[in-house]
Design a protein around this motif. Sequence first.
Motif, PDB file in Angstrom:
ATOM      1  N   GLN A  88      49.620 174.354 -31.702  1.00 30.51           N
ATOM      2  CA  GLN A  88      50.571 174.708 -30.638  1.00 30.51           C
ATOM      3  C   GLN A  88      51.815 173.826 -30.630  1.00 30.51           C
ATOM      4  O   GLN A  88      52.779 174.124 -29.927  1.00 30.51           O
ATOM      5  CB  GLN A  88      49.880 174.608 -29.278  1.00 30.51           C
ATOM      6  N   TRP A  89      51.788 172.757 -31.402  1.00 34.86           N
ATOM      7  CA  TRP A  89      52.853 171.756 -31.372  1.00 34.86           C
ATOM      8  C   TRP A  89      54.235 172.347 -31.587  1.00 34.86           C
ATOM      9  O   TRP A  89      55.204 171.966 -30.934  1.00 34.86           O
ATOM     10  CB  TRP A  89      52.568 170.693 -32.432  1.00 34.86           C
ATOM     11  N   PHE A  90      54.376 173.292 -32.492  1.00 33.73           N
ATOM     12  CA  PHE A  90      55.691 173.809 -32.852  1.00 33.73           C
ATOM     13  C   PHE A  90      56.062 175.097 -32.132  1.00 33.73           C
ATOM     14  O   PHE A  90      57.017 175.759 -32.513  1.00 33.73           O
ATOM     15  CB  PHE A  90      55.769 174.010 -34.369  1.00 33.73           C
ATOM     16  N   GLN A  91      55.328 175.478 -31.091  1.00 36.38           N
ATOM     17  CA  GLN A  91      55.674 176.695 -30.359  1.00 36.38           C
ATOM     18  C   GLN A  91      56.913 176.484 -29.493  1.00 36.38           C
ATOM     19  O   GLN A  91      57.775 177.351 -29.425  1.00 36.38           O
ATOM     20  CB  GLN A  91      54.497 177.167 -29.515  1.00 36.38           C
ATOM     21  N   GLU A  92      56.966 175.365 -28.792  1.00 34.14           N
ATOM     22  CA  GLU A  92      58.145 174.989 -28.005  1.00 34.14           C
ATOM     23  C   GLU A  92      58.533 173.586 -28.421  1.00 34.14           C
ATOM     24  O   GLU A  92      57.717 172.673 -28.351  1.00 34.14           O
ATOM     25  CB  GLU A  92      57.849 175.033 -26.509  1.00 34.14           C
ATOM     26  N   VAL A  93      59.777 173.424 -28.862  1.00 30.17           N
ATOM     27  CA  VAL A  93      60.178 172.161 -29.461  1.00 30.17           C
ATOM     28  C   VAL A  93      61.520 171.701 -28.909  1.00 30.17           C
ATOM     29  O   VAL A  93      62.427 172.498 -28.701  1.00 30.17           O
ATOM     30  CB  VAL A  93      60.278 172.290 -31.005  1.00 30.17           C
ATOM     31  N   SER A  94      61.625 170.415 -28.708  1.00 28.82           N
ATOM     32  CA  SER A  94      62.886 169.773 -28.384  1.00 28.82           C
ATOM     33  C   SER A  94      63.105 168.671 -29.412  1.00 28.82           C
ATOM     34  O   SER A  94      62.204 167.882 -29.668  1.00 28.82           O
ATOM     35  CB  SER A  94      62.831 169.169 -26.984  1.00 28.82           C
ATOM     36  N   VAL A  95      64.271 168.653 -30.022  1.00 33.46           N
ATOM     37  CA  VAL A  95      64.567 167.663 -31.053  1.00 33.46           C
ATOM     38  C   VAL A  95      65.797 166.875 -30.622  1.00 33.46           C
ATOM     39  O   VAL A  95      66.829 167.458 -30.304  1.00 33.46           O
ATOM     40  CB  VAL A  95      64.823 168.334 -32.430  1.00 33.46           C
ATOM     41  N   GLN A  96      65.660 165.555 -30.594  1.00 36.87           N
ATOM     42  CA  GLN A  96      66.800 164.682 -30.345  1.00 36.87           C
ATOM     43  C   GLN A  96      66.825 163.619 -31.423  1.00 36.87           C
ATOM     44  O   GLN A  96      65.767 163.180 -31.893  1.00 36.87           O
ATOM     45  CB  GLN A  96      66.694 164.006 -28.979  1.00 36.87           C
ATOM     46  N   PHE A  97      68.008 163.200 -31.811  1.00 38.48           N
ATOM     47  CA  PHE A  97      68.154 162.207 -32.862  1.00 38.48           C
ATOM     48  C   PHE A  97      68.977 161.037 -32.378  1.00 38.48           C
ATOM     49  O   PHE A  97      69.922 161.206 -31.615  1.00 38.48           O
ATOM     50  CB  PHE A  97      68.896 162.813 -34.066  1.00 38.48           C
TER      51      PHE A  97
END
Length: 167
Positions: free
Chosen positions: A83-92
């Motif tokens: 389920q980890w990649f179903q809803e994702v937020s990416v910040q760098f």
Amino acid sequence: ERQREVLTELSRRMRDFELDPVRFEHEKSGLIRKFRKFRSRKPLAQTSQTGFRLLNPTSHSQLASADALERVGVEEFQQFVDQWFQEVSVQFLIHGNHDVDAAQTLVDVAESYFLKEATPVDWPTRSLRRIPPGEWVQDIEIDHVDSALVAIYQGGETTVEAQAQYK
């Protein structure tokens, strides 16, 4: 300057993660052992970790983490990974010897893996706990010949973004 290749490989491995039950149990028991040894660590490590935990509302104690991890099995962890990649937020946070184009290339690589089939979501709002002036936060029982004192001086801003400006 192999950061793009390393990030690509890391992203691929995270995306295509396959759980090895034997490795899972080995890593799980090592983490539990590490969490449970918290009380035998040097006083500075104990006080610093406790101070961080008290300031960060989303943080848990080492002992609570060990207790929670005890209850996690291979099947439950595999469901979490699926389920980890179903809803994702990416910040760098990219620092060092990068110009805007190089930084954008790293972002594009990660987004191509992490957001490929996911629903993008906003980054959760986080802040540090405000400590009222003069409040005594914690007295920690430490079974060690040394002692430690951690004093935390907090400014007017408690957002993570504002704190990051001064680190």
